[in-house]
Structures are given as C-alpha cells and as structure tokens.
Scaffold this motif. Structure first.
Motif, PDB file in Angstrom:
ATOM      1  N   CYS A  41       0.801  -1.342   0.084  1.00 45.30           N
ATOM      2  CA  CYS A  41      -0.072  -0.088  -0.152  1.00 45.30           C
ATOM      3  C   CYS A  41       0.864   1.314  -0.110  1.00 45.30           C
ATOM      4  N   HIS A  42       0.401   2.105  -0.610  1.00 45.54           N
ATOM      5  CA  HIS A  42       1.097   3.627  -0.832  1.00 45.54           C
ATOM      6  C   HIS A  42       1.512   4.297   0.711  1.00 45.54           C
ATOM      7  N   LEU A 337       6.844   1.769  -6.387  1.00 46.77           N
ATOM      8  CA  LEU A 337       5.477   2.195  -5.798  1.00 46.77           C
ATOM      9  C   LEU A 337       5.705   3.548  -5.798  1.00 46.77           C
ATOM     10  N   ARG A 338       6.992   4.200  -4.968  1.00 46.74           N
ATOM     11  CA  ARG A 338       7.415   5.521  -4.946  1.00 46.74           C
ATOM     12  C   ARG A 338       7.708   6.199  -6.155  1.00 46.74           C
TER      13      ARG A 338
END
Length: 350
Positions: A41-42, A337-338
C-alpha cells in the motif's frame, strides 16, 4: 520451533531486509495466521520514511511507538495455523485479516470505529504486520472468511477496497445527481471504480495526470477520463456533468483537492482518503455560499469490511489489476511504487 521470515524495517528511510525469528505462540484469544498474500500500500511508504508530508516544509513524524525491526503490511490474507485456548477459530480456514484493530476502550472503539482509535493496534502500522510468513491477530473476530475470492483480492480489500467502500458510502445520498468523480486512478482509485459501478449502477468520471492510469480506468469502465493538468479539463467536466455533487480524492494533495473542490456544484461533497501531502486553503465564505462539504475518512470499520466482502462476492465484482511478486521483493516493490511505476495493485506472495 516454527521460524517466521520477515521483510523488516530496520531503519527509517532505508531498504527493508530479511529477519528470522521464532513464530509467536498464540495465547488466550489470539490467532496465528499463516500468510498467503499481503498487499503493498502507498501508506507503507510513509511508514518506511517515518513521516507524512504536511506541506510548506512541514512533516508529521510517525517514528514513535514502534520498535525496530518492524514488519510493515496490512492487506493480509492467509490460513489459520493455530489459536489460543480461548479463540474460536477453525484451523485451516482461509481468512482475510482486518488490520485496523483498536484498543477496545476509547469512545471510537466503543462506537465500532476501531479504525480511528485513539490508541490503535493497527497491524503493519503500530503492531507487526504482513510482510512476513505469519501474523498474530488478537481475536478471531478480526478474521473474515473470503472464499471464493483469491487471497490476493481478499487481502487488498482490507485496505484499498475498504477505503474506497467507506468513502463511497459517505456519498450515497449524492450518487444519483450526477456522475461521481474519482481523482486518482492508482490501486485504491481503481478499486473505487469497480465498487462505484456495483454500488450505484454507473461508471464514474476519473481524473489522473498519468496517461497509463487514465487508460486503465477507461478499460475498467470509467464513464470518461480527464487529465487534471490539462487547463481544459475543468471546463470539460463541468460541461459534461453540470457540476459534481460527489467526489473522492484518492491522491490527497493540494492540487488534487483544489481540483476536486473547484468542480463542486452547490451542495457538493468531497471525501479525502489520499495521503500524498500538501496544504489546502479556500475562502471560508465558500463553505456556506456553495453549501459544500469536505470530509476525511481513514480506511473503514470492521462492520464495513464484512459488508464489503459480502458485496464483492454477491455482485461478483472483478478485481482491479493485481500483480504478484515474491515476499523477498518487498523493498524493490516499495521503490517501484514510490517512483510511480506500478499500475493497479502489487501483492506479495508468501
């Protein structure tokens, strides 16, 4: 002795690394779950960094109350391996784990709102979570059997799905006036898109600055997609809708919230779930003049998690794009994700 392998946070701002310990033995009402899948998850990025960005150079430090090494991950699905003598849990049951566990004593918990507890025991946030082979759950009431869903989908529903579902429920009284607007088509936004169609019978408008994510939203059933960075986007949405009565900001930045509120018709409402960061300001007079509302929501309740699993099964709601990676790639996945290299959800295979 059962070994528990973990991808651990050993220092803030640093990559995760493997640690190995003895798996805990459940006591009392505790249940030990053998993890099958855990979503990335972010918000895990903020835990890895140790802070949230508040705008104007300000940060919210979230490093306290957590002992390192620490196990991130809260989108958990697995199998009941063992249980304490006071736990009514069936060994072998396939369960999604509700991670937003509260203290049980504060006013929020007593009202059923454990997700906003004053002294939370949230898995992967304040208590070791799911980037591991096992997780210890304090009571079987936090376990939700998810058959016939896949473990990847069931785990993702405990955060990205639940966050979108809880936000959409807060807009149900406005959903029939005009298409909903979803700002952000990341993993949570695409989950919200699927749920919007099932709950309200129509596809929403979706806005995202990333062309790949707009394409994914269109393929998933969005009514129309827009680029918020396009100066013509606001005018196009207003022309198509006559004004937005219900919007969800899945990004949570100054730009995304300003974009959403600028489109509101009188009586419109924006629910903010995103945590990207930044500041927001508007003339106070606009609240009564537009009769508008801005509401924040943080995941959802245990009752809503059970409602969501039931809804997804009953309506046969297809999952958003979900890619699986091995647990050992947890740190690399956070990097991807980043950097914005992920469309949809990534789930770690344990």
């Amino acid at each position: 002795m059962t070994q528990m392998h973990r991808q651990s946070l050993t220092a803030y701002g640093a990559p995760l690394c493997e640690t190995i310990v003895e798996a805990p033995h459940p006591q009392g009402t505790q249940v030990l779950v053998r993890i099958a899948r855990c979503g990335v998850c972010h918000s895990d990025l903020h835990m890895q960094d140790g802070f949230f960005t508040l705008g104007e150079g300000k940060q919210l430090d979230v490093r306290s109350g957590r002992t390192l090494p620490f196990t991130l991950g809260h989108e958990i699905a697995g199998t009941v391996e063992s249980a304490g003598p006071e736990a009514d849990a069936r060994a072998g049951a396939k369960v999604a784990v509700y991670p937003w566990i509260g203290c049980g004593q504060c006013p929020a918990c007593k009202a059923g709102d454990e997700n906003i507890c004053a002294a939370p025991r949230h898995l992967g946030v304040t208590v070791d979570g799911g980037y591991a082979t096992h997780v210890l759950v304090p009571h079987p009431r936090y376990l939700i059997e998810y058959s016939p869903l896949s473990a990847s989908y069931a785990g993702a529903l405990m955060c990205s799905g639940l966050t979108a579902y809880a936000a959409l429920k807060r807009l149900a009284d406005r959903a029939g006036r005009a298409p909903l607007l979803l700002v952000g088509a990341g993993g949570v936004g695409l989950m919200g898109l699927a749920l919007t169609r099932a709950m309200f019978g129509a596809g929403p408008y979706v806005a995202d600055i990333d062309a790949k994510k707009r394409a994914a939203a269109l393929s998933a059933g969005a009514e129309e997609v827009f680029d918020p960075a396009d100066p013509a986007a606001r005018k196009a949405i207003l022309k198509a809708s006559g004004g937005i009565y219900a919007a969800i900001d899945f990004v949570g930045s100054d730009k995304s919230l300003s974009f959403a509120t600028s489109l509101l018709a009188k009586g419109g409402k924006v629910v903010v779930t995103g945590l990207l960061g930044g500041g927001y300001s508007t003339a106070v007079a606009m609240f009564p003049l537009k009769a508008m509302a801005i509401e924040g929501t943080q995941t959802g309740t245990l009752k809503e998690a059970r409602e969501l699993i039931e809804l997804v099964c009953e309506k046969n709601i297809a999952p958003p794009p979900i890619a699986e990676r091995p647990l050992a790639q947890a740190s690399a996945t956070l990097d991807d994700l980043r950097a914005g290299r992920i469309v949809g959800r990534v789930v770690l295979r344990v």
